[in-house]
Design an enzyme around this catalytic site. Structure first.
Site, mmCIF file in Angstrom:
data_model
loop_
_atom_site.group_PDB
_atom_site.id
_atom_site.type_symbol
_atom_site.label_atom_id
_atom_site.label_comp_id
_atom_site.label_asym_id
_atom_site.label_seq_id
_atom_site.Cartn_x
_atom_site.Cartn_y
_atom_site.Cartn_z
ATOM 1 N N LYS A 37 0.848 -1.203 0.000
ATOM 2 C CA LYS A 37 0.000 0.000 0.000
ATOM 3 C C LYS A 37 0.882 1.250 0.000
ATOM 4 C CE LYS A 37 -0.350 -0.323 5.026
ATOM 5 N NZ LYS A 37 -1.195 -0.778 6.133
ATOM 6 N N TYR A 255 15.164 29.358 9.908
ATOM 7 C CA TYR A 255 13.938 29.997 10.399
ATOM 8 C C TYR A 255 13.848 29.869 11.913
ATOM 9 C CZ TYR A 255 12.131 30.219 5.610
ATOM 10 O OH TYR A 255 11.942 30.479 4.292
HETATM 11 C C1 LIG Z 1 -0.429 -1.891 6.639
HETATM 12 C C2 LIG Z 1 -1.068 -3.167 7.041
HETATM 13 C C3 LIG Z 1 -0.306 -4.314 7.276
HETATM 14 C C4 LIG Z 1 1.222 -4.300 7.272
HETATM 15 O O1 LIG Z 1 1.678 -3.794 8.502
HETATM 16 P P1 LIG Z 1 3.253 -3.766 8.837
HETATM 17 O O2 LIG Z 1 3.308 -3.286 10.237
HETATM 18 O O3 LIG Z 1 3.869 -2.807 7.885
HETATM 19 O O4 LIG Z 1 3.748 -5.153 8.661
HETATM 20 C C5 LIG Z 1 -0.967 -5.495 7.528
HETATM 21 N N1 LIG Z 1 -2.320 -5.540 7.575
HETATM 22 C C6 LIG Z 1 -3.089 -4.461 7.380
HETATM 23 C C7 LIG Z 1 -4.556 -4.571 7.471
HETATM 24 C C8 LIG Z 1 -2.491 -3.233 7.121
HETATM 25 O O5 LIG Z 1 -3.246 -2.162 6.936
#
Ligand SMILES: *Cc1c(COP(=O)(O)O)cnc(C)c1O
Length: 365
Positions: A37, A255
């Site tokens: 993702k 800044y």
């Molecule tokens: C993002 C996500 C994962 C992966 O999580 P990690 O901590 O990066 O391994 C697994 N399951 C779901 C539902 C997620 O949204």
């Protein structure tokens, strides 16, 4: 010449990290959804998925457009949409591209049933076992199961849940108990473990695991480093020093003048800022490497620049390579100095930063 900031993604390291995840799942023959993702956590969706396609059992992501991009890039592995579908009009697209949605509301099952799809759609039924974001509960699951029992348009059913505390002492057992109570004597497919659960909680490693962050070479744990877990860094963010300033005691930089020199201080101005995705809230002292040697952030991060301390690095100057994270500087360490997690650093790298991908062939060529 273009601005010197660039990202580099080591696809061989990615494949190595996948093999680490695979090892943790091996004892129970766990299949792995590689979580890609958010543009593969900022690493580049298609290059990452292409490099994992011959290793992984499937991919998991959220965005429909990214799932389609995977199919159009030739990815044939199962694809799980972690947040499911957002409107019924999308269902024909899911069917066409062979995408499996997570389903977390009864009206979504009704929408699938009513969509007139040419094929049955498989679903992962998401159970809320304590995260309290998405999913069916003891109160809402019976109606969903009654609906599934008579549904014609829904194919294979699996059950999944997501852990809130797999990386900390509260652990996963309390959620597994709720999951088992909800699914009863279900013998079909399940999916529970994220990276932290896969590595630390064997009792959660069943069916399909969903590792994300470990593939990208970061530790899901505050108390154990990526190197200790045998993971290799995948992304490095690099830039160069644009110019050097000599500050007299009492002079300030950037800044708000947040950093004030107490002694004569030599400062490197780096072509990297928050518009590149570097966290603006990173404080003075956040580590970085200059020509491979340790330096530190000084003062406030600007939109396009930040400053580092060259006082003890007299050989460094204009054009010296600056590593914001990656290589010998774990992103986890930078993230912790900046009060965040490496997930956020990776995902925040801005589109204006060119990302180069190296390696990733099955034979290591
Ligand atoms: C993002 C996500 C994962 C992966 O999580 P990690 O901590 O990066 O391994 C697994 N399951 C779901 C539902 C997620 O949204």
């Amino acid at each position: 010449m273009s601005r010197p900031i660039r990202g580099r993604v080591d696809l061989d390291a990615l494949r190595h990290n996948f093999s680490v995840a695979r090892r943790y799942g091996a004892a129970r023959n766990t299949r792995l959804f590689s979580v890609v993702k958010a543009n593969a956590y900022g690493h580049g969706l298609v290059p990452v998925a292409t490099a994992l396609a011959d290793l992984t059992d499937g991919f998991a992501l959220l965005e429909l457009s990214e799932a389609i991009a995977l199919r159009e890039a030739g990815i044939q592995n199962p694809i799980l949409l972690l947040e499911g579908f957002f409107r019924a009009e999308d269902l024909p697209v899911l069917a066409e591209y062979g995408l499996t949605p997570a389903v977390h509301r009864l009206d979504q099952l009704e929408a699938i049933e009513g969509a007139g799809l040419p094929v049955q759609l498989p679903v992962f039924i998401k159970l809320n076992t304590g995260m309290n974001r998405l999913g069916f509960t003891a109160a809402t699951l019976p109606a969903a199961q009654a609906f599934l029992a008579q549904a014609k348009a829904i194919g294979d059913v699996a059950y999944m849940t997501h852990f809130a505390d797999a990386d900390d002492p509260r652990g996963v057992d309390w959620q597994i108990q709720r999951f088992d109570a909800l699914v009863g004597d279900w013998q079909g497919t399940v999916s529970l473990a994220n990276s932290a659960a896969l590595l630390r909680h064997p009792q959660a490693v069943r069916g399909w695991a969903r590792p994300g962050i470990v593939l990208y070479g970061s530790s899901p744990f505050a108390d154990q480093s990526a190197a200790d877990l045998g993971l290799q860094p995948v992304m490095s963010l690099e830039s160069e020093i644009l110019t050097v300033q000599e500050l007299a005691p009492g002079e300030r930089v950037g800044y708000g003048g947040l950093f004030e020199a107490q002694a004569p201080t030599r400062i490197g101005v780096v072509a990297c800022g928050y518009a590149d995705g570097y966290p603006r809230h990173a404080p003075t002292g956040t580590p970085m490497l200059v020509d491979g040697r340790r330096s530190r952030l000084l003062g406030r991060v600007s939109m396009d620049m930040l400053c580092c301390d060259l006082t003890d690095l007299p050989q460094a100057g204009v054009g010296s390579k600056v590593t914001l994270w990656g290589g010998d500087l774990p992103a986890d360490e930078v993230a912790s100095a900046a009060g965040t997690i490496s997930y956020e650093l990776f995902c925040a790298v801005a589109p204006r930063v060119p990302m180069t991908h190296v390696g990733g062939q099955a034979d290591g060529a």
